[in-house]
Design an enzyme around this catalytic site. Structure first.
Site, PDB file in Angstrom:
ATOM      1  N   HIS A 101      35.856  12.618  54.214  1.00  0.00           N
ATOM      2  CA  HIS A 101      37.284  12.633  53.929  1.00  0.00           C
ATOM      3  C   HIS A 101      37.907  13.872  54.548  1.00  0.00           C
ATOM      4  O   HIS A 101      37.219  14.849  54.832  1.00  0.00           O
ATOM      5  CB  HIS A 101      37.575  12.580  52.423  1.00  0.00           C
ATOM      6  N   HIS A 103      41.105  16.601  54.162  1.00  0.00           N
ATOM      7  CA  HIS A 103      42.184  17.160  53.350  1.00  0.00           C
ATOM      8  C   HIS A 103      43.345  17.522  54.275  1.00  0.00           C
ATOM      9  O   HIS A 103      43.151  18.201  55.287  1.00  0.00           O
ATOM     10  CB  HIS A 103      41.737  18.451  52.642  1.00  0.00           C
TER      11      HIS A 103
END
Length: 136
Positions: A101, A103
């Site tokens: 993922h 940010h």
């Protein structure tokens, strides 16, 4: 492929409700539930990849393009002054959820720095050795 006991697989695929700001066939972008700043978002691939070492090159390229698209939009909408784009790989690097993922952390001029590290110093010889060892 999704992983049944991965919380980010569940978030990315809509099995758990999220504050989704973007979705396509490969990704869901959600607001982080524990944000560092106003507008902190996460790019989540819908397929499971534990980290940067496992993600397919084509999906990684799409994630980079999506990051640019999202931060450009957020800058216009939120009026932030900059962005941190952060991606951790491995426990030693601060990864706590082992699903790739990214940010996207909006930065505002009046807020304190949130990403900090101790700057190291190396001699010229040490830097040359490191460079030599790392050359591809």
């Amino acid at each position: 492929m999704k992983e049944d006991n991965c919380i980010f697989c569940k978030l990315a695929n809509g099995d758990i409700p999220t504050n989704t700001i973007y979705e396509d066939e490969d990704f869901r972008v959600i607001l982080d539930n524990s944000p560092a700043t106003r507008g902190h978002a996460l790019i989540l691939p819908k397929q499971h990849y534990a980290n940067l070492f496992e993600i397919e090159d084509g999906i990684l390229e799409k994630a980079a393009g999506l990051a640019k698209k999202i931060v450009t939009h957020e800058k216009e909408v939120l009026g932030c002054d900059g962005f941190n784009v952060l991606q951790n790989n491995g426990e030693a690097a601060g990864q706590t959820v082992f699903h790739y993922h990214v940010h996207l952390i909006p930065r505002y001029a009046d807020e304190k720095e949130i990403i900090d590290w101790d700057h190291k110093e190396f001699t010229d010889d040490e830097l040359k050795k490191i460079c030599s060892d790392m050359k591809m």
